[in-house]
Design a protein around this motif. Structure first.
Motif, mmCIF file in Angstrom:
data_model
loop_
_atom_site.group_PDB
_atom_site.id
_atom_site.type_symbol
_atom_site.label_atom_id
_atom_site.label_comp_id
_atom_site.label_asym_id
_atom_site.label_seq_id
_atom_site.Cartn_x
_atom_site.Cartn_y
_atom_site.Cartn_z
ATOM 1 N N THR A 181 0.816 -1.212 0.000
ATOM 2 C CA THR A 181 0.000 0.000 0.000
ATOM 3 C C THR A 181 0.847 1.259 0.000
ATOM 4 O O THR A 181 0.547 2.224 -0.707
ATOM 5 C CB THR A 181 -0.949 0.007 1.207
ATOM 6 O OG1 THR A 181 -1.800 -1.156 1.135
ATOM 7 C CG2 THR A 181 -1.813 1.255 1.224
ATOM 8 N N TYR A 182 1.931 1.271 0.796
ATOM 9 C CA TYR A 182 2.740 2.497 0.853
ATOM 10 C C TYR A 182 4.169 2.273 0.370
ATOM 11 O O TYR A 182 5.097 2.960 0.803
ATOM 12 C CB TYR A 182 2.738 3.108 2.256
ATOM 13 C CG TYR A 182 3.159 2.192 3.390
ATOM 14 C CD1 TYR A 182 4.490 1.862 3.606
ATOM 15 C CD2 TYR A 182 2.215 1.668 4.268
ATOM 16 C CE1 TYR A 182 4.875 1.040 4.635
ATOM 17 C CE2 TYR A 182 2.586 0.838 5.319
ATOM 18 C CZ TYR A 182 3.921 0.534 5.495
ATOM 19 O OH TYR A 182 4.302 -0.297 6.526
ATOM 20 N N HIS A 185 6.080 5.257 -0.787
ATOM 21 C CA HIS A 185 6.328 6.266 0.247
ATOM 22 C C HIS A 185 7.384 5.821 1.256
ATOM 23 O O HIS A 185 7.751 6.588 2.140
ATOM 24 C CB HIS A 185 5.028 6.564 1.002
ATOM 25 C CG HIS A 185 3.922 7.076 0.123
ATOM 26 N ND1 HIS A 185 3.950 8.329 -0.452
ATOM 27 C CD2 HIS A 185 2.764 6.497 -0.282
ATOM 28 C CE1 HIS A 185 2.845 8.505 -1.177
ATOM 29 N NE2 HIS A 185 2.119 7.409 -1.094
ATOM 30 N N GLN A 220 -3.779 -2.911 -5.492
ATOM 31 C CA GLN A 220 -2.664 -1.962 -5.532
ATOM 32 C C GLN A 220 -1.831 -2.109 -6.797
ATOM 33 O O GLN A 220 -0.938 -1.302 -7.062
ATOM 34 C CB GLN A 220 -1.763 -2.159 -4.310
ATOM 35 C CG GLN A 220 -2.376 -1.757 -2.986
ATOM 36 C CD GLN A 220 -2.653 -0.280 -2.898
ATOM 37 O OE1 GLN A 220 -1.890 0.544 -3.410
ATOM 38 N NE2 GLN A 220 -3.746 0.089 -2.264
#
Length: 302
Positions: A181-182, A185, A220
């Motif tokens: 998901t991240y 980041h 995703q």
């Protein structure tokens, strides 16, 4: 007939940079990716992904696979720096995060030291008073410039998950879901942006009741690679993932064209986040775009 009226001051202003974004060659996917590669055993998944990693120019790869040693010759073509061979060891997800976060800390260390070093050099040139602390830090018989493995740029990192069906990592996916998901980041930088990491999931079944790749990760997904399949339900499932972009009939046309007679390991490459200048989200292998003139009509592939 619809009419519209503009509202001043409420336009969306996008950020100047995208977290974890890197420049890639024009016909390569955007980076970072969450890519799902689906094929039966021995269908060509690993060869396909190794070729793509080479062309994308990743600096190094993290591998999570119990069968890495059996693919040693092929994997030697890419720089694998970390290997996690236990597919049931969920803690490896935290270790992957630590690797990326450490790259971010080291880059920030370098950037900070370069500011100090440049200030020291400037003060010396201008005859300013130089602090002992900086002299001790950067002088040892001669001035020593700060070093960084990647010369001050963000490293490009990817992680390959292979032969993981039925594993503890897939069966208890909370940590893996978070990573997917991240992923772009990960390794956030104080000045903005992040290091990020690309994820490649090599699977033998697009949907599996237990121990397979779950819906969170499939949602995703930024790109998919689909090899020849005799499972019509599986083909339908992948067609649904392209919902809103292309009709099922059109998808079957695209799939049939890409796979052809099935010789020489053909595959359909689907880029759900293609670059604006790329003419199509569909390709036969990596080197041939499949262009549909109008996605709102059931046109023949030309």
């Amino acid at each position: 007939m619809l009419t519209t009226q503009s509202i001043k001051g409420l336009q969306i202003v996008p950020p100047k940079q995208t977290s974890g974004a890197y420049e890639t060659p024009p016909d390569m996917p955007k980076m970072h990716v969450v890519m799902v590669v689906n094929s039966k055993r021995g269908g060509g998944k690993t060869t396909c992904v190794v070729n793509l990693i080479e062309k994308m120019g990743y600096d190094y790869t993290i591998a999570v696979s119990p069968t890495m040693s059996s693919n040693k010759e092929l994997m030697s073509r890419i720089n694998i720096e970390h290997v996690f061979e236990d597919p049931d060891d969920i803690t490896c997800i935290d270790k992957i995060k630590d690797i990326v976060n450490e790259e971010a800390r080291d880059l920030e260390r370098y950037r900070h030291e370069m500011k100090e070093y440049n200030k020291l050099m400037r003060d010396i040139r201008e005859g300013q008073k130089v602090g002992d602390e900086l002299m001790l830090k950067f002088f040892d018989n001669d001035f020593i410039k700060p070093k960084h493995r990647w010369n001050g740029r963000k490293p490009k990192i990817c992680c390959v998950f292979d032969d993981m069906l039925g594993s503890g990592i897939y069966s208890k996916p909370r940590k893996l879901n978070g990573l997917a998901t991240y992923s772009r980041h990960l390794g956030g930088l104080q000045e903005g942006g992040s290091i990020g990491i690309s994820l490649f999931f090599l699977i033998q079944s697009f949907k599996c009741q237990t121990g397979g790749l779950n819906k969170v990760i499939r949602n995703q997904c930024t790109q998919m690679i689909m090899f020849r399949s005799k499972d019509l339900k599986e083909i339908d499932d992948i067609a649904e993932s392209c919902g809103g972009e292309i009709s099922k009939d059109q998808f079957m046309q695209v799939y049939d064209y890409a796979i052809g007679d099935g010789s020489n390991y053909p595959f359909l490459f689907i880029d759900l986040h293609k670059k604006p200048e790329q003419p199509s989200m569909f390709r036969r292998r990596f080197d041939e775009y499949i262009i549909i003139p109008d996605l709102n009509k059931k046109d023949e592939i030309k």
